[in-house]
Structure formats: C-alpha cells, structure tokens
Design a protein around this motif. Structure first.
Motif, PDB file in Angstrom:
ATOM      1  N   MET A 128       0.813  -1.217   0.222  1.00 60.99           N
ATOM      2  CA  MET A 128      -0.067  -0.019  -0.015  1.00 60.99           C
ATOM      3  C   MET A 128       0.986   1.155   0.033  1.00 60.99           C
ATOM      4  SD  MET A 128      -3.075  -1.117   0.228  1.00 60.99           S
ATOM      5  CE  MET A 128      -3.756  -2.736   0.458  1.00 60.99           C
ATOM      6  N   ILE A 129       0.169   2.413  -0.599  1.00 56.39           N
ATOM      7  CA  ILE A 129       0.944   3.696  -0.176  1.00 56.39           C
ATOM      8  C   ILE A 129      -0.247   4.427   0.468  1.00 56.39           C
ATOM      9  CG2 ILE A 129       1.280   5.883  -1.252  1.00 56.39           C
ATOM     10  CD1 ILE A 129       1.915   4.435  -3.978  1.00 56.39           C
ATOM     11  N   THR A 130       0.355   5.091   1.886  1.00 54.34           N
ATOM     12  CA  THR A 130      -0.419   5.711   2.738  1.00 54.34           C
ATOM     13  C   THR A 130      -0.032   6.802   3.046  1.00 54.34           C
ATOM     14  OG1 THR A 130       0.640   4.758   4.666  1.00 54.34           O
ATOM     15  CG2 THR A 130      -0.817   3.078   3.773  1.00 54.34           C
ATOM     16  N   ALA A 131      -1.057   7.835   3.496  1.00 61.71           N
ATOM     17  CA  ALA A 131      -0.798   8.885   4.193  1.00 61.71           C
ATOM     18  C   ALA A 131      -1.534   9.216   5.412  1.00 61.71           C
ATOM     19  CB  ALA A 131      -0.948  10.109   3.272  1.00 61.71           C
ATOM     20  N   VAL A 132      -1.342   9.970   6.174  1.00 62.87           N
ATOM     21  CA  VAL A 132      -2.241  10.171   7.612  1.00 62.87           C
ATOM     22  C   VAL A 132      -2.459  11.580   7.657  1.00 62.87           C
ATOM     23  CG1 VAL A 132      -2.471   9.645  10.104  1.00 62.87           C
ATOM     24  CG2 VAL A 132      -1.337   8.028   8.746  1.00 62.87           C
ATOM     25  N   LEU A 133      -3.667  11.957   7.865  1.00 56.48           N
ATOM     26  CA  LEU A 133      -4.025  13.348   8.050  1.00 56.48           C
ATOM     27  C   LEU A 133      -4.783  13.615   9.527  1.00 56.48           C
ATOM     28  CD1 LEU A 133      -7.590  13.937   7.358  1.00 56.48           C
ATOM     29  CD2 LEU A 133      -6.349  13.095   5.169  1.00 56.48           C
ATOM     30  N   ASP A 134      -4.776  14.754   9.866  1.00 55.20           N
ATOM     31  CA  ASP A 134      -5.557  15.457  10.859  1.00 55.20           C
ATOM     32  C   ASP A 134      -6.898  15.866  10.600  1.00 55.20           C
ATOM     33  OD1 ASP A 134      -6.691  16.843  13.086  1.00 55.20           O
ATOM     34  OD2 ASP A 134      -4.852  17.281  14.162  1.00 55.20           O
ATOM     35  N   ASP A 135      -7.920  15.223  10.936  1.00 55.37           N
ATOM     36  CA  ASP A 135      -9.570  15.410  10.709  1.00 55.37           C
ATOM     37  C   ASP A 135      -9.956  16.846  11.167  1.00 55.37           C
ATOM     38  OD1 ASP A 135     -10.387  14.719  12.769  1.00 55.37           O
ATOM     39  OD2 ASP A 135     -11.686  13.180  12.114  1.00 55.37           O
ATOM     40  N   THR A 136      -9.148  17.516  11.833  1.00 57.65           N
ATOM     41  CA  THR A 136      -9.669  18.861  12.566  1.00 57.65           C
ATOM     42  C   THR A 136     -10.670  18.661  13.554  1.00 57.65           C
ATOM     43  OG1 THR A 136     -11.544  19.565  11.433  1.00 57.65           O
ATOM     44  CG2 THR A 136      -9.102  19.992  10.427  1.00 57.65           C
ATOM     45  N   VAL A 137     -11.124  17.320  14.112  1.00 59.79           N
ATOM     46  CA  VAL A 137     -12.219  17.165  15.027  1.00 59.79           C
ATOM     47  C   VAL A 137     -11.660  16.257  15.960  1.00 59.79           C
ATOM     48  CG1 VAL A 137     -14.053  18.201  13.772  1.00 59.79           C
ATOM     49  CG2 VAL A 137     -13.444  15.934  13.284  1.00 59.79           C
ATOM     50  N   GLY A 138     -10.346  15.736  16.072  1.00 54.49           N
ATOM     51  CA  GLY A 138      -9.948  15.025  17.047  1.00 54.49           C
ATOM     52  C   GLY A 138      -9.393  13.636  16.654  1.00 54.49           C
ATOM     53  N   ASN A 139      -9.270  13.292  15.354  1.00 50.34           N
ATOM     54  CA  ASN A 139      -8.710  12.266  14.846  1.00 50.34           C
ATOM     55  C   ASN A 139      -7.818  12.264  13.713  1.00 50.34           C
ATOM     56  OD1 ASN A 139     -11.120  10.708  16.144  1.00 50.34           O
ATOM     57  ND2 ASN A 139     -12.189  12.086  14.767  1.00 50.34           N
ATOM     58  N   TYR A 140      -6.973  11.036  13.603  1.00 48.12           N
ATOM     59  CA  TYR A 140      -6.244  10.791  12.508  1.00 48.12           C
ATOM     60  C   TYR A 140      -6.915   9.816  11.722  1.00 48.12           C
ATOM     61  CZ  TYR A 140      -2.203  12.695  15.527  1.00 48.12           C
ATOM     62  OH  TYR A 140      -1.967  13.688  16.113  1.00 48.12           O
ATOM     63  N   VAL A 141      -6.914  10.122  10.247  1.00 49.95           N
ATOM     64  CA  VAL A 141      -7.366   9.386   9.156  1.00 49.95           C
ATOM     65  C   VAL A 141      -6.245   9.034   8.231  1.00 49.95           C
ATOM     66  CG1 VAL A 141      -8.957   9.504   7.307  1.00 49.95           C
ATOM     67  CG2 VAL A 141      -9.846  10.439   9.373  1.00 49.95           C
ATOM     68  N   GLN A 142      -6.246   7.647   7.906  1.00 45.78           N
ATOM     69  CA  GLN A 142      -5.173   7.434   6.781  1.00 45.78           C
ATOM     70  C   GLN A 142      -5.989   7.133   5.417  1.00 45.78           C
ATOM     71  OE1 GLN A 142      -3.891   3.209   7.272  1.00 45.78           O
ATOM     72  NE2 GLN A 142      -1.841   4.085   7.271  1.00 45.78           N
ATOM     73  N   LEU A 143      -5.187   7.604   4.400  1.00 44.66           N
ATOM     74  CA  LEU A 143      -5.687   7.482   3.127  1.00 44.66           C
ATOM     75  C   LEU A 143      -4.481   6.304   2.655  1.00 44.66           C
ATOM     76  CD1 LEU A 143      -5.692  11.133   1.732  1.00 44.66           C
ATOM     77  CD2 LEU A 143      -7.432   9.757   2.891  1.00 44.66           C
ATOM     78  N   MET A 144      -5.324   5.322   1.797  1.00 45.62           N
ATOM     79  CA  MET A 144      -4.545   4.254   1.275  1.00 45.62           C
ATOM     80  C   MET A 144      -5.119   4.140  -0.252  1.00 45.62           C
ATOM     81  SD  MET A 144      -6.744   1.292   0.854  1.00 45.62           S
ATOM     82  CE  MET A 144      -5.695  -0.095   1.075  1.00 45.62           C
ATOM     83  N   GLN A 145      -3.824   3.421  -0.699  1.00 40.66           N
ATOM     84  CA  GLN A 145      -4.073   2.910  -2.328  1.00 40.66           C
ATOM     85  C   GLN A 145      -3.225   1.795  -2.375  1.00 40.66           C
ATOM     86  OE1 GLN A 145      -2.203   6.235  -4.543  1.00 40.66           O
ATOM     87  NE2 GLN A 145      -1.694   4.479  -5.979  1.00 40.66           N
ATOM     88  N   PRO A 146      -3.750   0.737  -3.204  1.00 37.72           N
ATOM     89  CA  PRO A 146      -2.827  -0.440  -3.391  1.00 37.72           C
ATOM     90  C   PRO A 146      -1.701  -0.096  -4.404  1.00 37.72           C
ATOM     91  CG  PRO A 146      -5.065  -0.977  -4.066  1.00 37.72           C
ATOM     92  CD  PRO A 146      -4.909   0.633  -3.602  1.00 37.72           C
ATOM     93  N   VAL A 147      -0.492  -0.611  -4.046  1.00 36.13           N
ATOM     94  CA  VAL A 147       0.705  -0.354  -5.112  1.00 36.13           C
ATOM     95  C   VAL A 147       0.378  -0.946  -6.380  1.00 36.13           C
ATOM     96  CG1 VAL A 147       3.137  -0.681  -5.354  1.00 36.13           C
ATOM     97  CG2 VAL A 147       2.316  -0.138  -3.015  1.00 36.13           C
ATOM     98  N   ALA A 148       0.584  -0.129  -7.365  1.00 34.82           N
ATOM     99  CA  ALA A 148       0.493  -0.928  -8.823  1.00 34.82           C
ATOM    100  C   ALA A 148       1.388  -1.800  -9.090  1.00 34.82           C
ATOM    101  CB  ALA A 148       0.513   0.320  -9.912  1.00 34.82           C
ATOM    102  N   LYS A 149       1.010  -3.021  -9.699  1.00 34.34           N
ATOM    103  CA  LYS A 149       2.069  -4.047  -9.806  1.00 34.34           C
ATOM    104  C   LYS A 149       2.295  -4.175 -11.395  1.00 34.34           C
ATOM    105  CE  LYS A 149       1.272  -6.438  -5.715  1.00 34.34           C
ATOM    106  NZ  LYS A 149       1.160  -7.957  -5.019  1.00 34.34           N
TER     107      LYS A 149
END
Length: 132
Positions: free
Chosen positions: A111-132
């Motif tokens: 996976m390729i991931t990133a983590v953001l702050d949703d401004t209302v108390g949480n971390y949210v992760q974005l993910m996408q499968p790595v292209a093969k």
C-alpha cells in the motif's frame, strides 16, 4: 449475507466534522437530523458511490469515547482508513486546502498511505494499493 452498513467515528464537533468530511474529503451528507438540545445525527458517505455504506459522525464526549480517542491519538493511530485512487494527488490537493498531515505519502508493503488530522480529534489514513 452480512454487509457493512454504517460505522461511526467520534468527533469533537459534529457540524465542524460534517463540513470537513464533505468540503475537504468530498463525502456527501446522507442524513442530517437535529435531535434537539444541539444534538445532531449526521451521516456521510462516498459521493455518488457505496450508497449502502455510511459513516456516522458521532459526538465524542463521554466516558467511553474520550479515553478511546485519546489513546488512539497518543499512539498516532488513525481511527479510520479510506481508499483513494491516488494518495499523492489527494495529499497535494488537501495540503493546498490547509489540511495537516502527520505522515506524507509513503509505501508500506502493498500500500501507499498518508495520515491526516481531520480537525475534529482524529487521525485518518488514506491508502491505495501499489500498482504491480
């Protein structure tokens, strides 16, 4: 057959969460009910997709929610993971909107991931499968 219909995320402020999840993340409001006394019942979902799956923006105050949310944040763990077609493009788009990321795009196994702050108390992760 059992399918996921709704899950919840505890938030500091339901109205502020709705704005972030719709205006920034691109979800659409599915349910918006004023229960009185300033209490809102709000669900969001992927715009134009997954009509049978909703995210409940749940008030995060209380003896169960507060310790749970604090522990996740202290550990730097996301409360939920969303799939996207292109993590790098979403990261760039959201940074331009002022979103704070605790982790920029990086490859983690399949996976390729990133983590953001949703401004209302949480971390949210974005993910996408790595292209093969």
């Amino acid at each position: 057959m059992i399918k996921l219909a709704m899950t919840s995320v505890y938030v500091d402020d339901v109205a502020k969460a709705r704005a972030f999840y719709t205006d920034v993340l691109g979800f659409e409001t599915r349910t918006d009910i004023d229960l009185g006394d300033g209490t809102l019942f709000v669900t969001v979902g992927a715009a134009g997709a997954q009509e049978d799956v909703e995210l409940l923006l749940e008030p995060g105050q209380g003896p169960i929610a507060e310790p749970y949310r604090a522990a996740l944040r202290e550990a730097g763990l996301p409360v939920i993971v969303f799939s996207v077609d292109d993590v790098t493009a979403e990261h760039e788009r959201m940074e331009k909107l002022g979103v704070r990321f605790t982790q920029g795009p990086q490859e983690e196994g399949p996976m390729i991931t990133a983590v953001l702050d949703d401004t209302v108390g949480n971390y949210v992760q974005l993910m996408q499968p790595v292209a093969k």
